[in-house]
Design an enzyme around this catalytic site. Structure first.
Site, PDB file in Angstrom:
ATOM      1  N   GLY A 165      11.476   7.291  -6.083  1.00  0.00           N
ATOM      2  CA  GLY A 165      12.879   6.685  -6.173  1.00  0.00           C
ATOM      3  C   GLY A 165      12.784   5.354  -5.534  1.00  0.00           C
ATOM      4  N   TYR A 211     -13.373  -1.801  12.367  1.00  0.00           N
ATOM      5  CA  TYR A 211     -12.199  -1.226  12.032  1.00  0.00           C
ATOM      6  C   TYR A 211     -11.230  -1.273  13.228  1.00  0.00           C
ATOM      7  CZ  TYR A 211      -8.207   2.071  10.750  1.00  0.00           C
ATOM      8  OH  TYR A 211      -7.025   2.519  10.530  1.00  0.00           O
ATOM      9  N   ALA A 212     -11.773  -0.950  14.508  1.00  0.00           N
ATOM     10  CA  ALA A 212     -11.125  -1.017  15.627  1.00  0.00           C
ATOM     11  C   ALA A 212     -10.730  -2.483  15.994  1.00  0.00           C
ATOM     12  CB  ALA A 212     -11.839  -0.315  16.881  1.00  0.00           C
ATOM     13  N   ALA A 213     -11.453  -3.405  15.763  1.00  0.00           N
ATOM     14  CA  ALA A 213     -11.221  -4.602  16.391  1.00  0.00           C
ATOM     15  C   ALA A 213     -10.122  -5.237  15.339  1.00  0.00           C
ATOM     16  CB  ALA A 213     -12.498  -5.627  16.101  1.00  0.00           C
ATOM     17  N   ASN A 250       1.661  -2.350   5.429  1.00  0.00           N
ATOM     18  CA  ASN A 250       0.854  -0.972   5.598  1.00  0.00           C
ATOM     19  C   ASN A 250      -0.778  -1.061   5.195  1.00  0.00           C
ATOM     20  OD1 ASN A 250       0.624   2.107   5.936  1.00  0.00           O
ATOM     21  ND2 ASN A 250       0.392   1.745   3.684  1.00  0.00           N
ATOM     22  N   LYS A 310      -7.697  -3.527  14.110  1.00  0.00           N
ATOM     23  CA  LYS A 310      -6.237  -3.088  14.230  1.00  0.00           C
ATOM     24  C   LYS A 310      -5.925  -3.561  15.550  1.00  0.00           C
ATOM     25  CE  LYS A 310      -5.736  -0.895  10.608  1.00  0.00           C
ATOM     26  NZ  LYS A 310      -4.392  -0.946   9.741  1.00  0.00           N
ATOM     27  N   GLY A 351       1.050  -1.276  -0.049  1.00  0.00           N
ATOM     28  CA  GLY A 351       0.006  -0.142  -0.050  1.00  0.00           C
ATOM     29  C   GLY A 351       0.924   1.380   0.090  1.00  0.00           C
ATOM     30  N   ARG A 394       0.544   6.045  -1.675  1.00  0.00           N
ATOM     31  CA  ARG A 394      -0.054   7.304  -1.123  1.00  0.00           C
ATOM     32  C   ARG A 394      -0.274   7.143   0.503  1.00  0.00           C
ATOM     33  NH1 ARG A 394      -6.389   5.936  -2.120  1.00  0.00           N
ATOM     34  NH2 ARG A 394      -6.853   5.322  -0.067  1.00  0.00           N
ATOM     35  N   SER A 416      -3.374   0.864  15.279  1.00  0.00           N
ATOM     36  CA  SER A 416      -4.246   2.100  15.213  1.00  0.00           C
ATOM     37  C   SER A 416      -4.562   2.330  16.642  1.00  0.00           C
ATOM     38  CB  SER A 416      -5.384   1.922  14.374  1.00  0.00           C
ATOM     39  OG  SER A 416      -6.197   3.374  14.716  1.00  0.00           O
TER      40      SER A 416
HETATM   41  P1  NAD Z   1      -4.689   5.347   2.459  1.00  0.00           P
HETATM   42  O1  NAD Z   1      -6.144   5.075   2.415  1.00  0.00           O
HETATM   43  O2  NAD Z   1      -4.098   6.619   2.206  1.00  0.00           O
HETATM   44  O3  NAD Z   1      -3.624   4.485   2.040  1.00  0.00           O
HETATM   45  C1  NAD Z   1      -3.958   3.116   2.166  1.00  0.00           C
HETATM   46  C2  NAD Z   1      -3.178   2.229   1.112  1.00  0.00           C
HETATM   47  O4  NAD Z   1      -3.444   0.680   1.541  1.00  0.00           O
HETATM   48  C3  NAD Z   1      -3.484   2.418  -0.191  1.00  0.00           C
HETATM   49  O5  NAD Z   1      -2.377   2.668  -0.947  1.00  0.00           O
HETATM   50  C4  NAD Z   1      -4.409   1.437  -0.569  1.00  0.00           C
HETATM   51  O6  NAD Z   1      -4.544   1.283  -2.233  1.00  0.00           O
HETATM   52  C5  NAD Z   1      -3.761   0.238   0.159  1.00  0.00           C
HETATM   53  N1  NAD Z   1      -4.791  -0.786   0.175  1.00  0.00           N
HETATM   54  C6  NAD Z   1      -6.052  -1.135   0.489  1.00  0.00           C
HETATM   55  N2  NAD Z   1      -6.411  -2.100   0.572  1.00  0.00           N
HETATM   56  C7  NAD Z   1      -5.559  -3.151   0.015  1.00  0.00           C
HETATM   57  C8  NAD Z   1      -5.553  -4.337  -0.653  1.00  0.00           C
HETATM   58  N3  NAD Z   1      -6.333  -5.167  -0.369  1.00  0.00           N
HETATM   59  N4  NAD Z   1      -4.392  -4.505  -1.189  1.00  0.00           N
HETATM   60  C9  NAD Z   1      -3.015  -3.821  -1.221  1.00  0.00           C
HETATM   61  N5  NAD Z   1      -3.277  -2.550  -0.863  1.00  0.00           N
HETATM   62  C10 NAD Z   1      -4.413  -2.111  -0.278  1.00  0.00           C
HETATM   63  O7  NAD Z   1      -4.465   5.249   4.288  1.00  0.00           O
HETATM   64  P2  NAD Z   1      -3.300   5.666   5.281  1.00  0.00           P
HETATM   65  O8  NAD Z   1      -3.840   6.869   6.111  1.00  0.00           O
HETATM   66  O9  NAD Z   1      -2.016   5.986   4.543  1.00  0.00           O
HETATM   67  O10 NAD Z   1      -3.125   4.538   6.125  1.00  0.00           O
HETATM   68  C11 NAD Z   1      -2.388   3.411   5.946  1.00  0.00           C
HETATM   69  C12 NAD Z   1      -2.257   2.378   7.284  1.00  0.00           C
HETATM   70  O11 NAD Z   1      -2.069   3.143   8.487  1.00  0.00           O
HETATM   71  C13 NAD Z   1      -3.539   1.656   6.978  1.00  0.00           C
HETATM   72  O12 NAD Z   1      -3.440   0.370   7.471  1.00  0.00           O
HETATM   73  C14 NAD Z   1      -4.428   2.502   8.199  1.00  0.00           C
HETATM   74  O13 NAD Z   1      -5.456   1.512   8.642  1.00  0.00           O
HETATM   75  C15 NAD Z   1      -3.301   2.654   9.149  1.00  0.00           C
HETATM   76  N6  NAD Z   1      -3.787   4.107  10.015  1.00  0.00           N
HETATM   77  C16 NAD Z   1      -4.006   5.135   9.378  1.00  0.00           C
HETATM   78  C17 NAD Z   1      -4.361   6.136  10.120  1.00  0.00           C
HETATM   79  C18 NAD Z   1      -4.764   7.554   9.876  1.00  0.00           C
HETATM   80  O14 NAD Z   1      -5.328   8.468  10.696  1.00  0.00           O
HETATM   81  N7  NAD Z   1      -4.542   7.790   8.711  1.00  0.00           N
HETATM   82  C19 NAD Z   1      -4.636   5.776  11.701  1.00  0.00           C
HETATM   83  C20 NAD Z   1      -4.377   4.806  12.273  1.00  0.00           C
HETATM   84  C21 NAD Z   1      -3.993   3.700  11.393  1.00  0.00           C
END
Ligand code: NAD
Length: 243
Positions: free
Chosen positions: A51, A151-153, A86, A155, A13, A16, A138
């Site tokens: 890169g 979602y919480a469960a 991720n 994580k 992932g 982004r 999370s």
């Molecule tokens: P985001 O939505 O910007 O990025 C998530 C990435 O995961 C994307 O690139 C998406 O394409 C990829 N993805 C989703 N499902 C997929 C799949 N089945 N196979 C392959 N790739 C997949 O989210 P983010 O905020 O960058 O989150 C990244 C991680 O951090 C996640 O696991 C999220 O739960 C966790 N997280 C984020 C936050 C927050 O506040 N943003 C807080 C706690 C945890």
């Protein structure tokens, strides 16, 4: 500055948000980084912009695809030192509104997807008896969150994958840790209302929401030799937020 030169890293992932910031942080530290995304064109584009050595298509819910991609990366580069599981999704629903499909997609992506990635990473790292894995938990996995039960469960399960895998893999020289971000400004949280953002900022001692780079810096530390005696931990990256 953390030195990861000579290390081979994989970030799922990574197109982004936190994943992309992590790719950039690892590249900056000298690692050879492969990123994955669900869409091949977007993965290639992100890799060339950041890169990274390559951008590959991967759906982490597909155990066989994860296993063969991880094996392929390790084969091509001769080893695999770092894996960041991720990829994840977040969809809110109050208890009475939770559909079976939401349960399936959330658990298959966040829990099974992380498990597939950790399993494949462990297999690839076992031969060299060294490696570092980080999974994305999370803050809500620890405290719970109204409207986010599924979602919480998921994580909470991810944090436990790190703890259990660390116990199993320590004697093989493989460290496994989790980061538990608070509210980080990415596409995942773009739907939060201004009121919700202000409320979370107000509850955060450091007085701001998180940036993807804040989490990436913590991940870079955890996969580096500076963290060589740290395993099975869940590191909060949340500005002190208590939910
Ligand atoms: P985001 O939505 O910007 O990025 C998530 C990435 O995961 C994307 O690139 C998406 O394409 C990829 N993805 C989703 N499902 C997929 C799949 N089945 N196979 C392959 N790739 C997949 O989210 P983010 O905020 O960058 O989150 C990244 C991680 O951090 C996640 O696991 C999220 O739960 C966790 N997280 C984020 C936050 C927050 O506040 N943003 C807080 C706690 C945890």
């Amino acid at each position: 500055m953390t030195d990861l030169s000579g290390r081979v890293a994989l970030v799922t992932g990574g197109t982004r948000g936190i994943g992309l910031a992590t790719v950039r942080a690892l590249v900056e530290a000298g690692a050879t980084v492969v990123l994955t995304g669900r869409d091949e064109a977007r993965a290639k584009e992100a890799a060339s912009a950041a890169g990274a050595a390559a951008g590959l298509a991967l759906d982490v819910t597909d155990a066989k695809a994860v296993s063969s991609l991880v094996r392929g990366v390790a084969k091509e580069h001769g080893k695999l030192d770092v894996v960041v599981a991720n990829a994840g999704i977040m969809e809110d629903a109050l208890l009475g509104m939770i559909r079976e499909e939401l349960v399936d997609t959330t658990l298959s992506t966040n829990v099974a997807g992380t498990l597939h990635t950790v399993q494949a990473a462990a297999r690839a790292m076992m031969r060299k008896k060294t490696g570092a894995i980080v999974v994305l938990a999370s803050i809500v996995g620890e405290y719970g969150s109204a409207g986010q039960t599924v979602y919480a469960a998921s994580k909470a399960a991810v944090a436990n994958i790190a703890k259990s895998a660390a116990k199993e893999l320590g004697r093989s020289g493989i460290r496994v840790n989790a980061v538990a971000p608070g509210v980080i400004e990415t596409d995942l949280t773009a739907g939060l209302s201004e009121d919700a953002k202000a409320e979370n900022t107000g509850k955060t001692p450091l007085g701001r929401l998180g940036r993807a780079e804040d989490v990436a810096n913590a991940i870079r530390f955890l996969v580096s030799d500076e963290a060589s005696f740290i395993t099975g931990q869940v590191l909060g990256v949340d500005g002190g937020l208590v939910l």
